[in-house]
Scaffold this active site. Structure first.
Site, short mmCIF file in Angstrom:
data_model
loop_
_atom_site.label_atom_id
_atom_site.label_comp_id
_atom_site.label_asym_id
_atom_site.label_seq_id
_atom_site.Cartn_x
_atom_site.Cartn_y
_atom_site.Cartn_z
N ASP A 15 0.82 -1.22 0.00
CA ASP A 15 0.00 0.00 0.00
C ASP A 15 0.86 1.27 0.00
OD1 ASP A 15 -2.08 -1.86 0.34
OD2 ASP A 15 -1.99 -1.67 2.51
N GLU A 180 -11.12 0.49 -3.29
CA GLU A 180 -10.42 0.92 -2.07
C GLU A 180 -9.17 1.71 -2.45
OE1 GLU A 180 -9.34 -2.72 -0.12
OE2 GLU A 180 -8.26 -3.49 -1.86
#
Length: 525
Positions: A15, A180
């Site tokens: 991420d 997301e």
């Protein structure tokens, strides 16, 4: 044309989010159950990164006593870093307490503020966008409690963390599962909204939309996804969860996560890694990432001012007053469970009642496995006085999946043991009597096997046993992390009376010899 190789930050660094300040780049990544939280890196060229430290260094910033069963990844999910008006901001979610928040600092090394919790937000993966008119927007996901799935947004008071507007659904993505990791950008006259879809597995992808307004309506790029290696034989897979950044020379780049599976096996153990791809803009004003939407192990570096590689921190003699940034605890450490001062030049671990099998905070100091082919070695001084006391070297994925070579007392006899835990199955795979006060413990890794060794100082290493890498892969063990090499101690149900002393830890990178499928198949027979 010069080239660079992916991943640019190997091992469990998922991420990624990046920002630029002048000619300097700063990057953060998810840390999940590990403490300190959110590793932060610095680079001049987007390729060579040096870890500065961590964003969340105090338990008040990062409580990690989670509610979920063991084996599930909790803690910090999907941080975003941004710079605005002389301050760095990192927004993220702590799944252990089910709250999103942000912290700020005036320099990336910290100190970082206490968390400013986003009351009334509800979603995860928060991202901050500072618009030219002075407004601040908070963008994230749905709250997973009955809301329509998609990307939500609200205006934020950056001084207080209070929402200045209702959360509003602004884009539902392109139809992929789990939209997301959103980021909002203003580029020219357009607001671009980028998000990950498809779940963080082999169908992962990055998509983008744009609008003239930060609230939309958003027009989806007809060429979506702009990044995905799904259904390809490429050595990097599960690409997505990206962030865009513009270099000082005007060129555009994209950091993103990806995995490197074991050859043709669709299993990976190093975790999701940070990668880099060039970005160009087409005539219609849409970004084109990497090789027309796919990512490679090697890309042209373009105009990036490539510097020298950062020196690998191979050996730690534990001579410093603080642990180096490469080290982590598993959850919030018990203060008396470790010390660099009790015996200067050594790491002292005092075993707690909690073991590597338990939902708690064991005496554990570990660093990520970042290479398929490598060796890790430590010198341990430990003479357990009571049954149940042990200390050693673990290859750790989570509480249900780990291997360890350890010093212990069994039936009054001092032994070295090799234990393998795979789900509910726990096996002492090998043991040998050992009487010397010190022992060198080691593990050698390749794509297929971990090989565990021991030696008395000055003697050649002896193989105690092996464990398959397959059982420590994410596809078997679950969770969202990667493998750690960990120094640990435990009393297995009660506090140990004998401290364990570690003189050094040595992580050596071996030649990267990736196996083909037939080789792995033949060695597996």
């Amino acid at each position: 044309m010069p080239t660079y190789k992916n991943p640019v930050i190997p091992g469990f660094h998922p991420d990624p989010s990046v920002c630029r300040v002048g000619e300097d780049f700063y990057l953060v990544a998810s840390s999940f159950d590990y403490f300190p939280g959110i590793p932060i890196f610095h680079s001049k060229d987007l390729v060579h990164w040096r870890q500065l430290g961590h964003v969340l260094t105090r338990e008040s910033q990062l409580p990690l006593e989670g509610k979920m069963p063991i084996g599930y990844s909790q803690g910090i999910y999907a941080p975003t870093i941004r710079y605005h008006d002389g301050r760095f901001y990192v927004a993220t979610t702590n799944i252990s307490i089910q709250k999103s928040f942000y912290v700020w600092a005036e320099c990336p090394e910290g100190p970082w503020s206490e968390p400013i919790y986003l009351e009334g937000w509800g979603g995860v993966d928060p991202s901050l966008f500072f618009d030219e008119d002075g407004r601040t927007y908070l963008t994230g996901t749905s709250n997973f409690h009955g809301e329509r799935v998609g990307i939500y947004q609200a205006e934020l008071d950056i001084g207080t963390g209070k929402l200045l507007s209702d959360r509003r659904l602004i884009w539902e993505g392109t139809g992929g599962s789990h939209p997301e990791g959103p980021h909002l950008y203003r580029i020219g006259d357009w607001y671009y909204l980028m998000a990950a879809e498809g779940g963080t597995e082999y169908g992962h992808m990055e998509t983008i939309a744009r609008s003239r307004s930060p609230y939309g309506p958003f027009e989806s790029n007809p060429a979506n996804p702009i990044l995905s290696n799904r259904s390809t034989p490429k050595p990097i897979q599960a690409t997505g969860h990206a962030d865009l950044v513009q270099a000082a020379d005007g060129s555009w780049w994209c950091v993103f996560l990806g995995i490197r599976p074991i050859a043709n096996a669709k299993r990976h153990l190093l975790g999701r890694e940070t990668n880099l791809a060039p970005v160009r803009w087409n005539e219609e004003g849409w970004p084109v990432v990497g090789n027309d939407g796919t990512a490679e192990l090697e890309h042209d570096s373009g105009s990036l001012p490539l510097g020298l590689p950062v020196d690998w921190e191979r050996r730690d003699d534990f001579d410093s007053a603080q642990l180096r940034p490469v080290w982590n605890f598993y959850r919030n450490p018990v203060p008396e469970s470790w010390s660099l001062e009790e015996r200067p030049g050594w790491l002292t671990l005092r075993g707690q009642a909690c073991s590597l099998n338990d939902k708690g905070s064991p005496a554990f100091v570990g660093r990520r496995q970042q290479h398929m082919n490598c060796e890790f070695e430590t010198l341990l001084e430990f003479q357990p006085a009571e049954e149940g006391e042990e200390a050693g070297l673990a290859v750790f994925m989570n509480e249900k999946f780990h291997y360890e070579i350890a010093r212990a007392t069994k039936d009054g006899v001092s032994k070295l043991i090799l234990r393998r835990r795979v789900g509910s199955m726990i096996l002492i795979a090998a043991e040998v009597e050992y009487q010397e006060p010190t022992v060198i413990l080691g593990v050698q890794a390749n794509e297929l096997l971990y090989t565990f060794t021991y030696a008395a100082p000055g003697n050649p290493p002896q193989v105690l046993g092996q464990g398959e890498t397959a059982f420590l892969t994410k596809e078997v063990a679950g969770g969202f992390t990667g493998v750690f090499f960990a120094l640990y101690a435990t009393g297995n149900g009660r506090k140990a009376s004998t401290p364990a002393y570690y003189d050094y830890a040595d992580y050596r990178i071996l030649e990267d010899k990736r196996m083909d499928f037939m080789t792995i198949l033949s060695l597996s027979q």
